[in-house]
Enzyme design. Structure first.
Site, PDB file in Angstrom:
ATOM      1  CB  THR A   8      -0.943   0.023   1.223  1.00  0.00           C
ATOM      2  OG1 THR A   8      -1.651   1.269   1.257  1.00  0.00           O
ATOM      3  CG2 THR A   8      -0.170  -0.152   2.525  1.00  0.00           C
ATOM      4  CD  GLU A   9       0.472   4.610  -4.495  1.00  0.00           C
ATOM      5  OE1 GLU A   9      -0.329   5.518  -4.209  1.00  0.00           O
ATOM      6  OE2 GLU A   9       0.880   4.408  -5.654  1.00  0.00           O
ATOM      7  CB  VAL A  10      -0.483   4.729   3.500  1.00  0.00           C
ATOM      8  CG1 VAL A  10      -1.633   5.401   2.781  1.00  0.00           C
ATOM      9  CG2 VAL A  10      -0.851   3.313   3.915  1.00  0.00           C
ATOM     10  CB  SER A  11       3.547   0.891   3.550  1.00  0.00           C
ATOM     11  OG  SER A  11       4.795   0.293   3.851  1.00  0.00           O
ATOM     12  CB  ALA A  12       7.745   4.643   4.894  1.00  0.00           C
TER      13      ALA A  12
END
Length: 235
Positions: A8-12
């Site tokens: 997921t793109e919210v994950s760094a």
């Protein structure tokens, strides 16, 4: 076979791998893993990654997880040269040290703060430890343009995803206090693939954090966005 990245793109860490994929210009498919819906705990995903973490990379019949392992793998298997992950022992050791610093210090501080905010719903966030990591990053950059020396490496990709998210949410990077770190953040954000690979996801994560932030962080948030709009704090 096209590479498949699960995450997921919210994950760094996921964004760190996306930066590497874009830097290497590798064709890939992105499969969204909704952590809030428990996608990572479903049998099909656990069969690919028993630790049920993100990111996970599928390359043919092989599955690799942990962003640092994935980034190193991609460079060693697909890069035209070793610039992003040098083979020379000392240079490799410096890159590895920075990667370990990201996972053992920077990422840990960020996860602790997220836990306090989202799970314990605290009214004040202790960000002193995060600023201690900023101070160390400032020293890493002393006399250098990048985290592991004078060339861009996967260490920069790993660290910038965490720093940019913190910068946009709870700990803006003060250019006066951290001039090297601020200049580095601007330098990395100028990469042609940065916006798509990191900024969009970092802003999404920052918005989630912003919705939970105590009132005392409003001024910090507003200052960060004023800097971004003026170009002084571009991420």
């Amino acid at each position: 076979m096209v590479l498949v990245l699960y995450g997921t793109e919210v994950s760094a860490p996921v964004r760190a791998v996306l930066l590497t994929l874009r830097a290497l210009e590798l064709e890939h498919e992105f499969q969204e893993v909704d952590l809030t819906a428990g996608d990572h705990l479903k049998p099909d995903y656990v069969s690919k990654n028993p630790q049920h973490t993100v990111p996970t990379l599928q390359d043919g019949g092989a599955y690799i997880w942990d962003s640092h392992a994935i980034m190193g793998y991609l460079v060693q298997k697909y890069a035209k040269d070793d610039a992003l992950y040098p083979r020379e022992p000392l240079q490799r050791a410096i890159v590895d040290q920075r990667l370990h610093f990201e996972s053992s210090a920077l990422s840990v501080r960020w996860k602790q703060l997220k836990h306090l905010l989202f799970e314990e719903k605290v009214t004040e966030l202790p960000i002193e430890k995060l600023h201690e990591t900023y101070a160390l990053l400032e020293l890493f950059l002393d006399g250098h343009e990048y985290m592991a020396g004078d060339q861009l490496t996967i260490a920069d990709f790993s660290i910038v995803t965490s720093v940019s998210t913190a910068h946009l949410s709870i700990a803006p990077v003060d250019a006066t206090k951290y001039p090297n770190l601020s200049a580095w953040l601007t330098r990395i954000s100028s990469l042609p693939f940065y916006e798509q690979a990191n900024s969009i996801g970092a802003r999404r994560m920052a918005e989630l954090v912003r919705a939970k932030l105590p009132k005392q962080f409003d001024k910090l948030w507003q200052k960060a966005f004023e800097d971004i709009k003026s170009g002084a704090g571009k991420i």
